[in-house]
Design a protein around this motif. Structure first.
Motif, PDB file in Angstrom:
ATOM      1  N   LEU A   1      54.718  44.026  45.118  1.00 14.89           N
ATOM      2  CA  LEU A   1      53.676  45.003  45.418  1.00 14.89           C
ATOM      3  C   LEU A   1      53.950  45.747  46.716  1.00 14.89           C
ATOM      4  N   ARG A   2      54.339  45.037  47.744  1.00 15.10           N
ATOM      5  CA  ARG A   2      54.591  45.717  49.028  1.00 15.10           C
ATOM      6  C   ARG A   2      55.739  46.725  48.918  1.00 15.10           C
ATOM      7  N   PRO A   3      56.877  46.383  48.268  1.00 16.77           N
ATOM      8  CA  PRO A   3      57.909  47.417  48.084  1.00 16.77           C
ATOM      9  C   PRO A   3      57.421  48.635  47.302  1.00 16.77           C
ATOM     10  N   ALA A   4      56.563  48.412  46.302  1.00  8.84           N
ATOM     11  CA  ALA A   4      56.037  49.545  45.535  1.00  8.84           C
ATOM     12  C   ALA A   4      55.168  50.439  46.402  1.00  8.84           C
ATOM     13  N   VAL A   5      54.313  49.822  47.230  1.00  9.78           N
ATOM     14  CA  VAL A   5      53.467  50.607  48.134  1.00  9.78           C
ATOM     15  C   VAL A   5      54.335  51.358  49.148  1.00  9.78           C
ATOM     16  N   SER A   6      55.380  50.721  49.640  1.00  7.02           N
ATOM     17  CA  SER A   6      56.286  51.399  50.576  1.00  7.02           C
ATOM     18  C   SER A   6      56.962  52.590  49.913  1.00  7.02           C
ATOM     19  N   ALA A   7      57.335  52.448  48.631  1.00  9.39           N
ATOM     20  CA  ALA A   7      57.967  53.560  47.915  1.00  9.39           C
ATOM     21  C   ALA A   7      57.019  54.742  47.793  1.00  9.39           C
ATOM     22  N   VAL A   8      55.751  54.464  47.510  1.00 13.55           N
ATOM     23  CA  VAL A   8      54.764  55.547  47.440  1.00 13.55           C
ATOM     24  C   VAL A   8      54.588  56.196  48.807  1.00 13.55           C
ATOM     25  N   GLY A   9      54.618  55.390  49.856  1.00 15.79           N
ATOM     26  CA  GLY A   9      54.522  55.953  51.205  1.00 15.79           C
ATOM     27  C   GLY A   9      55.673  56.884  51.523  1.00 15.79           C
TER      28      GLY A   9
ATOM     29  N   ALA B   1      65.000  54.879  45.040  1.00 15.32           N
ATOM     30  CA  ALA B   1      66.180  54.197  45.562  1.00 15.32           C
ATOM     31  C   ALA B   1      65.788  53.058  46.497  1.00 15.32           C
ATOM     32  N   LEU B   2      64.832  53.292  47.368  1.00 18.39           N
ATOM     33  CA  LEU B   2      64.380  52.221  48.262  1.00 18.39           C
ATOM     34  C   LEU B   2      63.720  51.097  47.477  1.00 18.39           C
TER      35      LEU B   2
ATOM     36  N   VAL C   1      46.689  58.083  58.358  1.00 22.50           N
ATOM     37  CA  VAL C   1      46.942  57.061  59.379  1.00 22.50           C
ATOM     38  C   VAL C   1      46.179  55.782  59.057  1.00 22.50           C
ATOM     39  N   ALA C   2      44.898  55.920  58.700  1.00 18.48           N
ATOM     40  CA  ALA C   2      44.083  54.744  58.390  1.00 18.48           C
ATOM     41  C   ALA C   2      44.631  53.989  57.189  1.00 18.48           C
ATOM     42  N   VAL C   3      44.996  54.719  56.144  1.00 21.26           N
ATOM     43  CA  VAL C   3      45.532  54.075  54.943  1.00 21.26           C
ATOM     44  C   VAL C   3      46.840  53.361  55.263  1.00 21.26           C
ATOM     45  N   THR C   4      47.694  53.991  56.058  1.00 21.39           N
ATOM     46  CA  THR C   4      48.968  53.363  56.428  1.00 21.39           C
ATOM     47  C   THR C   4      48.758  52.056  57.175  1.00 21.39           C
ATOM     48  N   LEU C   5      47.827  52.046  58.115  1.00 19.14           N
ATOM     49  CA  LEU C   5      47.558  50.822  58.867  1.00 19.14           C
ATOM     50  C   LEU C   5      47.059  49.705  57.957  1.00 19.14           C
ATOM     51  N   VAL C   6      46.149  50.043  57.046  1.00 22.54           N
ATOM     52  CA  VAL C   6      45.601  49.020  56.147  1.00 22.54           C
ATOM     53  C   VAL C   6      46.681  48.482  55.223  1.00 22.54           C
ATOM     54  N   LEU C   7      47.508  49.387  54.670  1.00 25.49           N
ATOM     55  CA  LEU C   7      48.549  48.949  53.747  1.00 25.49           C
ATOM     56  C   LEU C   7      49.651  48.180  54.453  1.00 25.49           C
ATOM     57  N   TRP C   8      49.863  48.468  55.719  1.00 27.58           N
ATOM     58  CA  TRP C   8      50.926  47.793  56.465  1.00 27.58           C
ATOM     59  C   TRP C   8      50.530  46.360  56.808  1.00 27.58           C
ATOM     60  N   ARG C   9      49.335  46.191  57.389  1.00 32.53           N
ATOM     61  CA  ARG C   9      48.870  44.860  57.766  1.00 32.53           C
ATOM     62  C   ARG C   9      47.428  44.683  57.283  1.00 32.53           C
ATOM     63  N   PRO C  10      47.260  44.363  56.016  1.00 30.61           N
ATOM     64  CA  PRO C  10      45.895  44.280  55.462  1.00 30.61           C
ATOM     65  C   PRO C  10      45.056  43.179  56.094  1.00 30.61           C
ATOM     66  N   ALA C  11      45.674  42.057  56.441  1.00 35.42           N
ATOM     67  CA  ALA C  11      44.892  40.953  57.019  1.00 35.42           C
ATOM     68  C   ALA C  11      44.297  41.355  58.367  1.00 35.42           C
ATOM     69  N   ARG C  12      45.034  42.146  59.126  1.00 34.40           N
ATOM     70  CA  ARG C  12      44.551  42.549  60.440  1.00 34.40           C
ATOM     71  C   ARG C  12      43.453  43.598  60.345  1.00 34.40           C
ATOM     72  N   TRP C  13      43.485  44.406  59.291  1.00 34.80           N
ATOM     73  CA  TRP C  13      42.527  45.507  59.154  1.00 34.80           C
ATOM     74  C   TRP C  13      41.490  45.212  58.083  1.00 34.80           C
TER      75      TRP C  13
END
Length: 776
Positions: free
Chosen positions: A691-699, A578-579, A664-676
């Motif tokens: 791609l970002r909405p798809a990754v958010s759906a998996v999260g 749905a998201l 936690v580590a995976v979430t940080l990388v997926l959230w802001r990849p340029a920073r990590w």
């Protein structure tokens, strides 16, 4: 657009429930077999439906113990319906007392922690007098503290309330037949245990048979017999000083079994079951049933036993024994029992049946030792692939051609790794457990299965697009898992990421790690399809509709009792899709829409669970049983049990301890990849808006799935097995395309503005005739 999304969510709820409406009809519920199964269950009648039920229980007896030296067991194999019996209890190793308690309670129950102890019963000296199980209060207290909801004494109390009588021969049998106060009306002493709890070959087998005959003559409806336990204590054959060997114990048990069966009346229903492990390592045990034609029903054919709790020919579990005994005696099965009555399906010769049930145990035992190495190796490989992507992203000094080849190779390898979970299921098409080296054989089978899948993922025109190969890998994974659950979960039964019968968790449908893989793969495939629609000029409405259709199909497969039978899946799958639909449609995620999503999810679960609850209690899956639990006021206990199991699993091994920090580590990388330090993923996010909405759906899927499922700890790692390599493949492809376009732009900028041609290189003055200065 919000109205369109709302309609899509309502359609998702209704269409996902449609397979469950069909499931209630006889045409869909009927199982296609060569012959109709014969059930041990009988209609509930006021009087006694037939002869007595005789439960002959032991421990540590496996099908690989059956040979020419065990004539009684060989006769059972030839004439009875047989199966491998999953006896997993509260502990990893099931003790004899635990096995008898499972019969008594119809659920997992166990003795106090520590080494296995012998059952004890206090009784009057006279044979057949009443007896009191020693330590019964401790059994009840342990059951109340454990999260399985066991009620020791359920079998005995139910029989007593229905006016049926029970008799026990031996202390273990007394546990099975005792009421909630630990009392059994008729107890015979049975045989004393041998040294270190083993079955004593010198025991009075003929005297035990006489005790059984006396119990039956006394008119008991249920006679439970403790044949003694086979314990693996390292005895040497022929030794007169040490404990008896396994071979000697099996031979003595076979003698006792043969003598007792010869004394039983023709109308008796006989169940032979090994209820616990031998004390060293878990195994599937022996179970067989013999019922001649009587007022209770037709005779059982020689073939395989099965039950609705496993849906597997030749594989049942110890909690199925209580419903079987009660149904055979015409007593209504209480809703607290989680098992299902046994049925028999004819099939196979004796050697074929023996090979089938013995190999179920062999594959399960081998698999138990391979699961941890598999996940360890898979995690290391994924880490290496992620590291290789990071190196390639920063290797700016590489020549363009070499960089392109490196990224292409990395993309192909990552898609192949994303298909490994699906390949672990296909590997079971080959009997790798028969190999002298099962580990390498299974590795070879997985490799052979994954290579054609990887070739297919890169074969079509979709390979030119960054989301194409990963989406194709997701679609192949979904197809394999859906086909497996539609055909009876045969592949997942002994798969590295499947049911694993020794754990007695899921024998059919989608287990928690399989659910994580299945829905993550579906999200990737859906994202690739929506990306193709976007490139073809389809609008947001069509894209959101595609997500809704995919979501309802995935949810229907997951929740339908005939397929995934996963009650804990939709609360995670529906919000995830749905998201994704909201993001694809360009609609803001507001609290009102989140409430709508939650309401739709609850409605879906209520409809499906209610339809399953309307079925007879013996035919319900855990969907309908949960509805009954809510009606009985036990929903809070279920929530507590799920929470306790998740927290317990998090600290159960070094691997599970890594789950929270990894998440936690995976979430940080997926959230802001340029920073990590993940520039390739950042490029993919910029080039691929979906791609970002798809990754958010998996999260969302992983987070909710972890929170609402018992053993939900397995869902995030399952999702990551597919998502991590898929993101590597997508990022490598996007990075390669981005650099190619930058090189093309740089080359275009270097062209001359007027002609659009490359500038001519400066020419040297021509030498020869007519060149140079004229000489004077």
């Amino acid at each position: 657009m919000s109205r369109t999304v709302a309609r899509a969510l309502v359609a998702l709820t209704g269409l996902a429930a449609a397979p469950c409406l069909l499931w209630g009809t006889p045409a869909v519920a009927a199982r296609v077999t060569l012959a109709a199964p014969v059930t041990l269950a009988a209609p509930v009648t006021a009087g006694r439906p037939g002869g007595p039920v005789v439960l002959l229980g032991t421990s540590g007896l496996r099908w690989d113990d059956v040979s020419d030296t065990t004539p009684a067991l060989s006769a059972v194999l030839d004439h009875d319906a047989v199966a491998a019996l999953a006896v997993r209890s509260v502990r990893d190793i099931t003790c004899p007392v635990d096995g008898w308690l499972a019969v008594s309670a119809g659920r997992r129950a166990a003795d106090a922690p520590g080494p296995c102890r012998d059952a004890q019963v206090r009784r009057d000296p006279a044979p057949g007098a009443a007896g009191q199980v020693a330590g019964w209060d401790a059994y009840r207290a342990r059951a109340a503290a454990d999260p399985f909801g066991a009620d020791p004494g359920l079998l005995g109390s139910t029989l007593s309330a229905a006016g049926r009588s029970a008799a026990a021969v031996g202390a273990g049998a007394a546990i099975a037949t005792a009421d909630r106060q630990g009392r059994t009306a008729q107890v015979w002493p049975g045989l004393p245990a041998g040294p270190q709890g083993t079955l004593d070959p010198a025991g009075d087998a003929l005297g035990l048979a006489r005790q059984v005959a006396a119990a039956i003559t006394g008119g008991a409806d249920l006679v439970a017999v403790d044949l003694g336990s086979i314990r693996d204590v390292g005895g040497t054959p022929g030794s007169t000083t040490g404990p008896p060997s396994r071979q000697e114990q099996v031979g003595a048990l076979d003698t006792r079994l043969g003598l007792i069966i010869d004394t039983l009346p023709a109308e008796a229903t006989v169940i032979v079951a090994s209820l616990a492990d031998d004390g060293t390592r878990p195994h599937l045990q022996i179970v067989a049933a013999l019922a001649r034609a009587s007022a209770a029903g037709p005779a059982l054919p020689a073939g395989y036993l099965r039950s609705a709790s496993t849906r597997q020919d030749g594989l049942v579990q110890s909690t199925d024994l209580l419903p079987t005994v009660l149904a055979r005696l015409g007593v209504e099965v209480p809703v607290a029992a989680v098992g299902a009555g046994l049925t028999a399906v004819p099939g196979g010769s004796s050697p074929d049946r023996l090979q089938h049930v013995a190999e179920l145990d062999q594959a399960s035992v081998e698999l138990e030792h391979l699961v941890t190495p598999f996940f360890t190796v898979a995690g290391v490989i994924e880490a290496l692939v992620l590291g290789a992507l990071g190196v390639a992203a920063h290797a700016s000094r590489l020549a363009p051609r070499a960089r392109h080849r490196t990224l292409t190779l990395l993309r192909v390898a990552a898609v192949t790794i994303a298909l490994v979970p699906a390949a672990t299921f296909l590997a079971n098409l080959w009997p790798w457990w028969r190999s002298p080296a099962p580990g390498p054989a299974l590795g070879t089978a997985v490799t052979v299965a994954v290579l054609p899948l990887a070739a297919l993922a890169h074969a079509g025109p979709w390979h030119r697009h960054p989301l194409g190969p990963a989406g194709a890998a997701g679609a192949l994974t979904v197809a394999i898992l859906a086909l497996d659950v539609a055909t009876g979960s045969r592949l997942s039964l002994a798969a590295l990421i499947g049911g694993q019968p020794l754990l007695a968790g899921r024998f059919y449908g989608l287990s928690n790690p399989t659910f994580g893989i299945f829905v993550t793969a579906a999200i990737l495939a859906t994202t690739a399809v929506v990306d193709a629609l976007r490139r073809r000029g389809r609008g947001p409405r069509d894209q959101a509709l595609a997500v809704a259709v995919a979501g309802l199909a995935v949810t229907a497969i997951d929740v339908a009792p005939a397929l995934g039978a996963d009650f804990g899946g939709p609360p995670a799958a529906v919000p995830a899709f749905a998201l994704l639909a909201l993001r694809v449609a360009g609609t803001r995620v507001t609290w009102r829409r989140l409430v709508l999503i939650g309401t739709s999810t609850v409605l879906l679960l209520g409809v499906v669970g209610g339809l399953d609850w309307l079925r007879p209690p013996g035919d319900r899956t855990h969907l309908g049983r949960f509805i009954q639990t809510v009606i009985d006021g036990g929903a809070g206990d279920v929530v507590r049990r799920k929470l306790e199991q998740n927290l317990g699993l998090l600290v159960s091994s070094p691997l599970t301890l890594l789950v929270p920090p990894t998440a936690v580590a995976v979430t940080l990388v997926l959230w802001r990849p340029a920073r990590w330090y993940a520039p390739a993923l950042d490029v993919a996010y910029r080039r691929l808006p979906l791609l970002r909405p798809a990754v958010s759906a998996v999260g969302v899927l992983a987070l909710i799935g972890f929170a609402v499922n018992d053993s939900g700890t397995a869902i995030p790692p399952g999702a990551l097995l597919v998502l991590a390599p898929a993101l590597v493949a997508i990022s490598a492809h996007a990075l390669d395309q981005d650099e190619h376009e930058r090189r093309e732009a740089a080359a275009a900028a270097a062209r001359t503005p007027s002609t659009g041609r490359w500038p001519r290189s400066p020419q040297r003055p021509a030498r020869g005739r007519g060149s140079g200065a004229r000489r004077g």
